[in-house]
Scaffold this active site. Sequence first.
Site, PDB file in Angstrom:
ATOM      1  N   TYR A  22       0.920  -1.347  -0.047  1.00 14.70           N
ATOM      2  CA  TYR A  22       0.238   0.007  -0.224  1.00 14.70           C
ATOM      3  C   TYR A  22       0.739   1.291  -0.090  1.00 14.70           C
ATOM      4  CZ  TYR A  22      -3.617  -3.222   0.974  1.00 14.70           C
ATOM      5  OH  TYR A  22      -4.608  -4.304   1.028  1.00 14.70           O
ATOM      6  N   HIS A  99      -9.579   0.632  -5.454  1.00 16.96           N
ATOM      7  CA  HIS A  99      -8.556  -0.334  -4.516  1.00 16.96           C
ATOM      8  C   HIS A  99      -7.250   0.291  -4.831  1.00 16.96           C
ATOM      9  CE1 HIS A  99     -11.907  -2.610  -3.531  1.00 16.96           C
ATOM     10  NE2 HIS A  99     -12.192  -2.877  -4.769  1.00 16.96           N
TER      11      HIS A  99
HETATM   12  C1  DQA Z   1      -7.970  -2.834  -0.745  1.00 14.94           C
HETATM   13  C2  DQA Z   1      -7.752  -4.117  -1.258  1.00 14.94           C
HETATM   14  C3  DQA Z   1      -8.562  -5.045  -0.443  1.00 14.94           C
HETATM   15  O1  DQA Z   1      -8.405  -6.344  -0.602  1.00 14.94           O
HETATM   16  C4  DQA Z   1      -8.070  -4.892   1.169  1.00 14.94           C
HETATM   17  O2  DQA Z   1      -8.947  -5.731   1.931  1.00 14.94           O
HETATM   18  C5  DQA Z   1      -7.989  -3.384   1.594  1.00 14.94           C
HETATM   19  C6  DQA Z   1      -7.551  -2.620   0.529  1.00 14.94           C
HETATM   20  C7  DQA Z   1      -6.954  -1.473  -1.631  1.00 14.94           C
HETATM   21  O3  DQA Z   1      -7.328  -0.615  -1.454  1.00 14.94           O
HETATM   22  O4  DQA Z   1      -6.019  -2.292  -2.456  1.00 14.94           O
HETATM   23  O5  DQA Z   1      -8.084  -3.342   2.726  1.00 14.94           O
HETATM   24  O6  DQA Z   1      -9.256  -2.179  -0.905  1.00 14.94           O
END
Ligand code: DQA
Length: 144
Positions: A22, A99
């Site tokens: 992330y 996402h």
């Molecule tokens: C997410 C992807 C999801 O699978 C994960 O549970 C998240 C973040 C993303 O921003 O990539 O919490 O939504």
Amino acid sequence: MKLLVINGPNLNMLGIREPNIYGRETYADLLKYIGDICEQKGIEVEFFQSNHEGSIIDRIQEAYQKSDALLINPGGYTHTSVAIPDAIKAVAIPTVEVHLSDVSQREDFRKISYVSYVAAKTIYGKGFEGYREAIDFLEDLLNK
Ligand code: DQA
């Protein structure tokens, strides 16, 4: 345009949680990034983050006849919640799902999104840039 941006569980942990996936930028950085874009475009933006499914649903319901567009990153609820897409359908607010990570290249359970059934568009794997793309898309959609 009145835009509501909802970030679901664990997105408040950005910068700390799995930085290899992330990134190192924080949730506050994300809000600044979106806030600056909206300011430039003259969009009125509201932010909401919660780790609780029911609170997210309550916030979506509150947006009924108040927000013009919804940008949502439902976090882990993406892959488990039927009630969140039900709420989006109930309020009938044009929605884009975002996402940060490329969910198509991760665990199999992340390949399922119930929210994608009700979203006008789903964007993934573009980091913060995905939020910009979502705002551009919603702007175009509402100007049609
Ligand atoms: C997410 C992807 C999801 O699978 C994960 O549970 C998240 C973040 C993303 O921003 O990539 O919490 O939504």
